[in-house]
Design an enzyme around this catalytic site. Structure first.
Site, PDB file in Angstrom:
ATOM      1  N   ALA A  98       0.798  -1.223   0.000  1.00  0.00           N
ATOM      2  CA  ALA A  98       0.000   0.000   0.000  1.00  0.00           C
ATOM      3  C   ALA A  98       0.832   1.275   0.000  1.00  0.00           C
ATOM      4  O   ALA A  98       0.319   2.348   0.287  1.00  0.00           O
ATOM      5  CB  ALA A  98      -0.928  -0.002   1.214  1.00  0.00           C
ATOM      6  N   HIS A 102      -0.309   6.282   4.983  1.00  0.00           N
ATOM      7  CA  HIS A 102       1.052   5.766   5.105  1.00  0.00           C
ATOM      8  C   HIS A 102       2.032   6.882   4.775  1.00  0.00           C
ATOM      9  O   HIS A 102       1.858   7.597   3.788  1.00  0.00           O
ATOM     10  CB  HIS A 102       1.268   4.591   4.145  1.00  0.00           C
ATOM     11  N   ASN A 139       2.936  -5.008   6.915  1.00  0.00           N
ATOM     12  CA  ASN A 139       3.657  -5.354   5.695  1.00  0.00           C
ATOM     13  C   ASN A 139       4.219  -4.107   5.018  1.00  0.00           C
ATOM     14  O   ASN A 139       5.249  -4.168   4.349  1.00  0.00           O
ATOM     15  CB  ASN A 139       2.747  -6.113   4.728  1.00  0.00           C
TER      16      ASN A 139
END
Length: 258
Positions: A114, A211, A181
């Site tokens: 992502a 993020h 991850n």
């Protein structure tokens, strides 16, 4: 191409739907043995039951699946694409996968998940990287079922943001196998698991997964942030993570790529 798929969860179904609309064939779906009695057709319960002529396997089933099936698939000579990058924080797992890939003359392809800007980090690590920090923010429901529940009352968090983890990418990946991850991807692309700092935050004031990467070094500095939509039936996973699997597959087959 003949493609095998590991898993039948949210990301796996997204990938399968996309592939079936294109020109590639799903030749087999590998599931845990206890789950193969219910579905029929393409489903198999072991690596031994996979077709011999697969071009590539795609792992969308999480850390345990990569650990259980990855070395066998790679040692058989079949390339493997995975989104379970956090599993590589375990040194024994990393070594087993690397050894298997060398034995089978195959390759483990890591889907970026992502996050973006990893190409910049990879270039920057050729010089000196002084600091790399990953900050992950999700709404409280995005952290349910994780170690965050031992730190926070997620149900009661209806306003504001609370940090529930600060530490290295290795510790984050091992403690949050379903949620970190992205932290692992940043670590692998840049300064490594032990020299990448991670902050994980439950934020009741956001609706997307945010993020962020901050890095500095010989190259200069950069700050990257992305706000990603979570998948409709799984708030822990970002839609871009599923898209990155398909992008990685495309990269492996295109004669010219970036």
């Amino acid at each position: 191409m003949k493609i095998g798929l590991i898993g039948n969860g949210t990301i796996a179904r997204y990938v399968r739907d996309a592939l079936e609309k294109g020109e590639h064939a799903i030749a087999a779906i590998l599931l845990r043995p206890e789950r193969t009695a219910r579905p029929a057709g393409l489903h198999v319960g072991s690596v031994e039951d996979l077709p011999d002529d697969l071009d590539v396997m795609i792992d969308c089933a999480g850390h345990s699946a990569l650990v259980a099936y990855g070395p066998h698939i790679l040692s058989n000579g079949t390339d493997l694409i995975t989104v379970s990058l956090g599993a590589l924080a375990d040194r024994q797992v990393y070594d087993a996968l690397e050894t298997a890939a060398r034995q089978g003359k195959s390759r483990l392809h890591l889907a970026s998940g992502a996050i973006g800007a990893l190409d910049c980090l990879q270039a920057a690590r050729i010089g000196r990287l002084d600091s790399v920090t990953y900050i992950g923010r999700k709404p409280p429901e995005g952290w349910k079922g994780s170690a965050a529940e031992r730190q926070l009352d997620l149900e009661a968090l209806t306003h504001g943001a609370r940090t529930h983890f600060e530490g290295t990418a290795r510790d984050a990946a091992l403690a949050y196998p379903r949620n970190a991850n992205v932290a692992a991807a940043v670590a692998i692309a840049g300064a490594g698991f032990d020299d990448t700092q991670v902050q994980l935050i439950a934020d009741a004031d956001i609706t997307q997964n945010i993020h962020e990467i901050r890095a500095s070094g010989e190259f200069g500095s950069f700050h990257f942030q992305i706000s990603g939509q979570s998948m409709q039936d799984n708030p822990r996973s970002s839609t871009l993570a599923a898209m990155s699997v398909l992008s990685k597959l495309e990269q492996t087959i295109q004669p010219i790529g970036i």
